[in-house]
Design a protein around this motif. Structure first.
Motif, PDB file in Angstrom:
ATOM      1  N   PHE A 303      46.553  43.046  31.733  1.00 25.26           N
ATOM      2  CA  PHE A 303      46.629  42.295  32.985  1.00 25.26           C
ATOM      3  C   PHE A 303      45.244  41.848  33.450  1.00 25.26           C
ATOM      4  N   GLU A 304      44.318  42.789  33.503  1.00 22.10           N
ATOM      5  CA  GLU A 304      42.983  42.459  34.033  1.00 22.10           C
ATOM      6  C   GLU A 304      42.270  41.435  33.156  1.00 22.10           C
ATOM      7  N   ILE A 307      44.069  37.940  33.744  1.00 22.45           N
ATOM      8  CA  ILE A 307      43.815  37.187  34.997  1.00 22.45           C
ATOM      9  C   ILE A 307      42.346  36.828  35.153  1.00 22.45           C
ATOM     10  N   ASP A 437      52.445  43.999  43.994  1.00 24.16           N
ATOM     11  CA  ASP A 437      52.025  42.813  44.755  1.00 24.16           C
ATOM     12  C   ASP A 437      52.187  41.472  44.043  1.00 24.16           C
ATOM     13  N   LEU A 499      45.655  44.865  49.943  1.00 23.99           N
ATOM     14  CA  LEU A 499      46.193  43.990  48.892  1.00 23.99           C
ATOM     15  C   LEU A 499      47.371  43.149  49.379  1.00 23.99           C
ATOM     16  N   ARG A 571      37.189  42.919  48.679  1.00 26.20           N
ATOM     17  CA  ARG A 571      38.412  42.256  48.204  1.00 26.20           C
ATOM     18  C   ARG A 571      38.646  40.899  48.876  1.00 26.20           C
ATOM     19  N   GLU A 573      41.888  39.251  49.501  1.00 23.72           N
ATOM     20  CA  GLU A 573      43.230  38.814  49.909  1.00 23.72           C
ATOM     21  C   GLU A 573      43.293  38.160  51.288  1.00 23.72           C
TER      22      GLU A 573
HETATM   23  C1  DMJ Z   1      42.002  41.046  41.823  1.00 27.27           C
HETATM   24  O1  DMJ Z   1      41.723  41.431  40.544  1.00 27.27           O
HETATM   25  C2  DMJ Z   1      43.281  40.293  41.884  1.00 27.27           C
HETATM   26  O2  DMJ Z   1      43.356  39.598  43.072  1.00 27.27           O
HETATM   27  C3  DMJ Z   1      44.471  41.156  41.753  1.00 27.27           C
HETATM   28  O3  DMJ Z   1      45.670  40.449  41.905  1.00 27.27           O
HETATM   29  C4  DMJ Z   1      44.434  42.230  42.778  1.00 27.27           C
HETATM   30  N1  DMJ Z   1      43.198  42.931  42.766  1.00 27.27           N
HETATM   31  C5  DMJ Z   1      41.980  42.224  42.729  1.00 27.27           C
HETATM   32  C6  DMJ Z   1      41.421  41.828  44.075  1.00 27.27           C
HETATM   33  O4  DMJ Z   1      41.638  42.674  45.084  1.00 27.27           O
END
Ligand code: DMJ
Length: 673
Positions: A303-304, A307, A437, A499, A571, A573
């Protein structure tokens, strides 16, 4: 005429003296005689009267003057000739194209006048800054179609002076007085104006950037410049102490490695592009070209890395048109595919990209639901670009499977899924926070990406939002803030992760795309809550998790923070949602809230030697306890969304043409509105 002396001598005699008078003599003695012959004779007489010495001196002077005359004639002849010719040419041009003379300076241009103008108007003087010899032009793919020249100049007035101040302030940076123009691309006044060298070939579709290139530029404003300044400060730390590594540790002036793939650098590529940071972008591009090697015996999280790395490379490819990024995206995409070799086709969490093997975490055969359902935008786009359907097939299979699964609660999903059975596990716990999320986010975004045709995705999204309303929404006291809590085996918890603050933005995006209007109402209520998660805290920064008060208690705010939750990881969000809310409503309060947040990041997380750090205690302004880590998403997401939030240019990543992946990397909508 007669002689007076003869008349006075006696009676008049009729004797006449016949005198033949020449014209000179006829004037009489003492009269004015200026005839040539007289002058010649007179000069000659005078010359004869001079001494020999005097004559020699005069002769010498004449000879000297004659020599000087010959020399100066030969040297000036050419100049005069050219001046005369140019003058004639200009007169001709002036006659043929009236008015052109203003554009073409006259024979002798007046540099003094131009300089004087510069002094009078410093803005003008910056329109075409001198190019220092060290400045390199970007690759042709950095040169986007330039707007009309007059518009560029108009734009530059406000923008470039402020850019200059930034550059001056940053002693480490060399000055490149370039012009930051529309869409963040750097355009110099005399630069080539070729369109991006899009290498898209069958089955790729043309990038929607083309149409945007025709639009007028919008000047970058003060707040955006402050974001650029923050980015450069963060980048300086990364460059000085962590170049090519995953994350900066700004206090120890070191780095941490997660995958060993230059995570921060890749995550920040499209941010630099959008900000117009040409030199930084170019330098990072070189690293990608020469040093980004995926053939490594290293475990990465599917995943990481999807993205951040795959998403970052794909969006940078789209923005820049540089095929290097597509090649790298293909490479990492192929190397991640072994993750799908599971009995259920639900991918494992980890892949060894060098060996081509994949596995779940050591302690379980489960994967996280958010992780396996938030890689779709990227893999689908990779299929579209390469014409190889295997990527899309794999991730679409996951979505189809999850669509049919039992164990949901009114569209809300559990947090884990087993890679052997393909079933949800740990049933009964529902959250919009960690581990679930982006499942919700990607339902909507895939539907938009694919042209709003995939009904199952929309169904699942709409049902889930109904589930949120039914099970997870509550109001706090005393301010009656609407928040999204959690449900565990029928028990409501007033806990909300930071988040979850992606949700207002996603709801607003759905409403913008024609979904229920009450989604927008909910978005407005939730973004207010997310803002209060910052505003009600001592540093003005949100903690990782808050608990809302459901009952009014004297002296208590809506937001309570447990000691274990009071960290802030920089973060994105809330800023992300502020961006969507501002784009869709135009309400300036969202920009003001974002501005407050940026200032607080600067106040409490900025490390003087370069970089920003996550902190342990948002409740202690005198010691927020720096954690010594700058997450890659601070550059990839937080600052990018800030910059976009402060912009009034809806074409700066137009939301009808692009869809952001969950790491803020914009990918094209296949059938743009
Ligand atoms: C990011 O890697 C992405 O936004 C992911 O969906 C959630 N966590 C971090 C940011 O908080």
């Amino acid at each position: 005429m007669y002689s007076g002396a003869a008349a006075a001598a006696g009676p008049p005699r009729r004797d006449f003296i016949s005198v033949t008078l020449g014209p000179e003599e006829a004037v009489g003695v003492g009269g004015y005689n200026n005839s040539k012959a007289w002058r010649r004779r007179s000069c000659w007489r005078k010359w004869k009267q001079l001494s020999r010495l005097q004559r020699s001196v005069i002769l010498f002077l004449f000879a000297f003057l004659a020599v000087c005359g010959v020399i100066s004639y030969t040297s000036m002849g050419e100049a005069w000739k050219s001046i005369t010719n140019k003058s004639l040419d200009e007169q001709r041009t002036e006659q043929e194209i009236p008015g052109l003379k203003l554009a073409n300076p006259a024979v002798l241009p007046a540099p003094q006048k131009a300089d004087a103008n510069r002094g009078d108007n410093p803005e003008l003087s910056l329109q075409k800054p001198p190019k220092p010899p060290h400045v390199r032009r970007g690759p042709s793919n950095l040169q986007i179609r330039a707007p009309r020249r007059d518009m560029r100049l108009k734009t530059q007035h406000d923008t470039i002076r402020a850019v200059e101040e930034l550059v001056e302030a940053d002693k480490v940076e060399k000055t490149e007085k370039s012009i930051i123009s529309w869409r963040g691309a750097v355009i110099e006044p005399d630069q080539s104006t070729e369109p991006p060298s899009s290498k898209i070939k069958e089955p790729e579709k043309p990038s929607p950037m083309e149409a945007e290139d025709q639009k007028e530029p919008v000047p970058i404003n003060e707040r955006q410049l402050a974001v650029i300044e923050a980015f450069r400060h963060a980048w300086k730390g990364y460059k000085d102490f962590a170049w090519g590594h995953d994350e900066l540790k700004p206090l120890s002036k070191s780095y941490s490695e997660w995958f060993g793939l230059g995570l921060t650098l890749i995550d920040a590529l499209d941010t630099m592009w959008i900000f117009g940071l040409k030199e930084e972008f170019e330098e990072a591009r070189k690293w990608v070209a020469n040093d980004l090697i995926f053939d490594k015996n290293v475990d990465v999280n599917l995943f990481e890395s999807t993205i951040r790395i795959l998403g970052g490379l794909l969006s940078t490819y789209h923005l820049s048109g540089d095929s290097l990024f597509l090649e790298k995206a293909k490479d990492i995409g192929n190397r991640l595919m072994p993750a799908f070799k599971t009995p259920s086709k639900i991918p494992y969490s980890d892949v060894n990209i060098g060996r081509g093997t994949a596995h779940p975490p050591r302690w379980t055969s489960d994967s996280t639901v958010a992780e396996v359902t938030s890689i779709q935008l990227e893999f689908r786009e990779l299929s579209r670009l390469t014409g190889d359907e295997k990527f899309q097939k794999a991730v679409d299979g996951v979505m189809k499977h999850v669509h049919t699964l039992s164990g949901k609660n009114d569209g809300l999903v559990p947090m884990f899924i087993n890679t052997n059975s393909g079933q949800f596990t740990h049933l009964g716990v529902y959250t919009l926070g960690a581990r679930a999320d982006s499942y919700y986010e990607y339902l909507l975004k895939q539907w938009i990406q694919g042209g709003k045709k995939e009904n199952e995705l929309l169904e699942d999204y709409m049902r889930a939002i109904e589930g949120v309303k039914k099970h997870l929404l509550q109001r706090s006291q005393p301010k009656k803030l609407t928040f999204v809590g959690e449900l565990a085996h029928g028990h409501f918890s007033a806990k909300m992760d930071h988040l979850v603050c992606f949700l207002p933005g996603t709801l607003a995006l759905g409403a913008h795309n024609g979904l229920a209007a009450d989604h927008m109402k909910l978005a407005e209520a939730l973004i207010e809550t997310c803002y209060q998660m910052y505003a009600q805290v001592e540093t003005g920064l949100s903690p990782e998790i808050v608990h809302f008060n459901l009952h009014a208690q004297k002296g208590h705010k809506d937001v309570e923070i447990k000691p274990a939750d009071r960290h802030n990881l920089l973060r994105p969000e809330t800023v992300e949602s502020l961006f969507y809310m501002y784009r869709f409503t135009g309400d300036k309060k969202y920009q003001d809230w974002g501005w407050e947040i940026l200032q607080n990041f600067n106040r409490y997380t900025r490390v003087p030697t370069g970089g920003y750090t996550s902190i342990n205690n948002v409740q202690n302004p005198s010691n927020p306890e720096p954690r010594d880590k700058m997450e890659s998403f601070f550059l990839g997401e937080t600052l990018k969304y800030m910059f976009l939030l402060f912009s009034d240019d809806i074409d700066l990543i137009n939301l009808d043409k692009y869809i952001f992946n969950t790491e803020a990397h914009p990918l094209p909508i296949w059938v743009p509105a």
